[in-house]
Design a protein around this motif. Sequence first.
Motif, mmCIF file in Angstrom:
data_model
loop_
_atom_site.group_PDB
_atom_site.id
_atom_site.type_symbol
_atom_site.label_atom_id
_atom_site.label_comp_id
_atom_site.label_asym_id
_atom_site.label_seq_id
_atom_site.Cartn_x
_atom_site.Cartn_y
_atom_site.Cartn_z
ATOM 1 N N ASP A 102 0.895 -1.217 0.129
ATOM 2 C CA ASP A 102 -0.180 0.215 0.168
ATOM 3 C C ASP A 102 0.992 1.207 -0.060
ATOM 4 O O ASP A 102 0.527 2.364 -0.759
ATOM 5 C CB ASP A 102 -1.022 0.085 1.056
ATOM 6 N N ASP A 106 0.836 3.793 -3.059
ATOM 7 C CA ASP A 106 0.147 5.281 -2.640
ATOM 8 C C ASP A 106 1.190 6.380 -2.602
ATOM 9 O O ASP A 106 1.004 7.538 -2.544
ATOM 10 C CB ASP A 106 -0.539 5.298 -1.307
ATOM 11 N N GLU A 107 2.617 6.138 -2.021
ATOM 12 C CA GLU A 107 3.408 7.010 -1.917
ATOM 13 C C GLU A 107 4.402 7.042 -3.037
ATOM 14 O O GLU A 107 4.661 7.880 -3.645
ATOM 15 C CB GLU A 107 4.047 6.943 -0.513
ATOM 16 N N ALA A 110 2.966 6.893 -6.594
ATOM 17 C CA ALA A 110 2.354 8.061 -7.061
ATOM 18 C C ALA A 110 3.193 9.209 -6.988
ATOM 19 O O ALA A 110 3.044 10.002 -7.929
ATOM 20 C CB ALA A 110 1.483 8.151 -5.728
ATOM 21 N N ASP A 137 1.269 6.523 -12.664
ATOM 22 C CA ASP A 137 0.955 6.039 -11.128
ATOM 23 C C ASP A 137 -0.047 5.074 -10.999
ATOM 24 O O ASP A 137 -0.738 4.816 -9.804
ATOM 25 C CB ASP A 137 0.255 7.293 -10.488
#
Length: 509
Positions: A102, A106-107, A110, A137
């Motif tokens: 995750d 997400d980090e 992205a 992304d």
Amino acid sequence: MDKSTVAGAANDYPHPQSPATGRRITFWIFGLAALLILLSTASLTFIAQMAWREADRRALESEQTRMDHTLHDLHRRIVRNQIALAQWDIAFEALGTPVDRDFIADEMIADLWNDYELDRSFLFARDGTLITQAIEDKVLLASGPQPDYSRARDLAKEALRAFEDRQKTTASAFSGWYMQQSSLIDIAASTFGTIDGRPAFLSAVPILPDNGDVDLYPDYPAILVNAVYLDDGWIAELNRRLNFEHLHFQAGAPRRAHPTNHLVYSADGTVFGYFKWDHARPGHQIWLMALPLIVLLATIIAVVAIAAATRISRLTSSLEASERRNRHFARHDALTGLPNRHHFSDCLAYSLDTLPEKAFAIFACDLDRFKPVNDTYGHEAGDKVIREVADRLRTLAGEDGMVCRIGGDEFVILFPKISDKSRLAAIADRIKAALAAPVDIGGGETVEIGVSIGIARAPDCGCTEKDLFRMADLALYRAKDMGRNGFEFANPNLVGADQAGWEAHRNEY
């Protein structure tokens, strides 16, 4: 034919003033003039053609060099963008066991797209296993179609080998987990290759912690590989730096060799593609300027050519002198002429690379009672004091040390071959005595200042620039606390106490 020859020829005839004699003399004079004009015209034409070709050659050579440097700078920019996420404790921990997918999606993924517009992202484990990959992304799911990523995996292996080689050759105690950004940029692997059927530029860096407050898992580091497509947008950004005419990229080897083709290569050494553009042709302009003058009058052309060459030579010399000045000012302090912090860091890095075989030391020097000089006599007097201090330090350091001004009244001295405490203490005593002598600031006025010196020796006080400066600063502020106008050696065993004192007094001075 000179005048004596002409006179001798005239005496062979009984009537030198006859029409035949006059016509013959006129013929030789005009013939000689025509020959001189022809020879001078032919010579100048040849020189003009040579100048044309040489100007075109040099212009193309300059453009090829600019292309090399610009591609190198773009790679370094990509690597710096990667390092923003690759040298990060949180990212390092996320790739431990179990992998925090995750966080990666997400980090890391992205940010790589949203902040840096890196088109493709790959994360590989140390053994070459693909952890995840993404387009822009969007993370590709394992159940979906998986594009070929063999080129990215090969580059990841190359980056891992470079990291391991760096670990073997670095004597630092922190080499297992910490690497300076400059070193991380140096070991970054890059290549041109095909990703998703499109030509791309790939770059790979290891993912490492940034301060060591994490547990090192056995199979670290993971490798981050990013790719940017060589599309129209990328070419346009490249050309904003170059400003070439009709710049474009063509994949594959060119059909025929040509000096205007700028070849780029895949990791296996084969030609991946080439950049091509309409290169500048200054020689054509030179020819257009020279041709009318050559036709008009050969002798005038010669004068103009010499004048033009002299002017060009002076302009080139002026440009070279300006470039030398710019290079000098980029690495030296404008007020004192001493090396600046950037230059000092390069020299210090060279000395750090010689550790532990060759120990060395640095002096952190801060002037005492300098602020009252500025407050009382003005900044012009302060500048005179700074220049005088620089001259005295330069003289005292001699060939054994390099003096650097890092700002304000702060100086640093590197002694790359001296680490003996008694010699360093003797040098510090001489510096202290020299700077305590009055300084003439003009108008019959003199001022007296002093200097506090912090001495840090390597490798005892650290093996990085950051550690050595910190230890030298701690010793410097201890010297100030001891009454100023003195010196102290940094003591690694007293770092805690020194750090507390530094934090308490660093704003005071």
